[in-house]
Design a protein around this motif. Structure first.
Motif: not given
Length: 253
Positions: A148-177
């Motif tokens: 939301g609009p109240d999120a500062g730069d630090d919050a945005r960078e933290t979310v960026r790091q978490m989401q990027r890491h999740a993408f990297e882990v999940q894309l490397a692993a593939g889909d599991v039901e």
């Protein structure tokens, strides 16, 4: 498999479950306040997030919590879940109502969520970027979409790091039901808090509306300043909201 986790403090247990845009670091701003209020605070990374590896065979997140809690010797607890973590908390509380003393759901997802045009457009753009190999672009899209609009730069960078890491882990692993179980929110007996954000997709508000009609005694709070991740956007306010709710629900020393 015991999923990665950490514990802080002592007292009645509170388990924090992260959004699927994040990992357990999203609760950095709430752990100290909850521990100081007299709780054993447990944070867990769901499979494919943070320090928990992606699944290599069919699994169920709520079953993973059963295993985690057995290892910790925790029988009853309060559950706090954000977005996708809220959906896991909902399933656990419905399947094992006798084990849950309080339930707080922040901008929760749930089975049967019906996406509108905006959410479908987001998912389409995200898939397009990932299929093109643009993980950075997909990560930036998520940061711009979910905070939301109240999120500062630090919050945005933290979310960026978490989401990027999740993408990297999940894309490397593939889909599991995932393994699915039948459960109904009407089975939940714990005092329940439903938190929504005024700047979030309206679909999540409708989920909370529906849950408020199904879970006996559930209370809904709409945060006029929040997007989808209030715990990251205003950590201290969110911590106070959770501490107060747990005290009011009787889940405290």
């Amino acid at each position: 498999m015991t999923i990665s986790h950490d514990t802080t403090g002592a007292g009645p247990a509170v388990l924090l479950l992260h959004s699927t845009v994040c990992d357990r670091r999203m609760w950095d701003g709430q752990v100290a306040a909850l521990a100081e209020a007299g709780h054993q605070v447990v944070r867990a990374d769901l499979r494919g997030f943070g320090e928990s590896p992606a699944a290599d065979r069919p699994y169920n997140d709520a079953d993973d919590l059963v295993e985690l809690l057995a290892g910790l010797g925790v029988e009853r607890l309060a559950l706090v879940g954000a977005s996708g973590g809220g959906a896991v908390a909902l399933e656990f509380a419905a399947r094992f109502p006798e084990r849950v003393g309080a339930l707080a759901l922040l901008c929760t997802a749930a089975a049967g969520l019906e996406p509108g045009d905006g959410l479908r457009a987001f998912w389409g753009k995200e898939n397009e970027l990932l299929e093109a190999g643009d993980v950075a672009g997909a990560t930036d899209l998520n940061v711009a979409t979910w905070l939301g609009p109240d999120a500062g730069d630090d919050a945005r960078e933290t979310v960026r790091q978490m989401q990027r890491h999740a993408f990297e882990v999940q894309l490397a692993a593939g889909d599991v039901e995932g393994v699915e179980y039948e459960s109904s929110p009407e089975a939940i007996t714990a005092p329940t808090l439903l938190v929504t954000g005024a700047h979030d997709f309206p679909e999540f508000g409708r989920v909370s509306d529906r849950l408020a009609g199904l879970i006996p005694g559930a209370r809904r709070v709409d945060l006029e300043w929040a997007g989808h991740l209030p715990a990251v956007e205003r950590p201290e306010e969110t911590a106070a909201l959770l501490v107060d709710f747990l005290a009011e629900s009787g889940w405290s020393k």
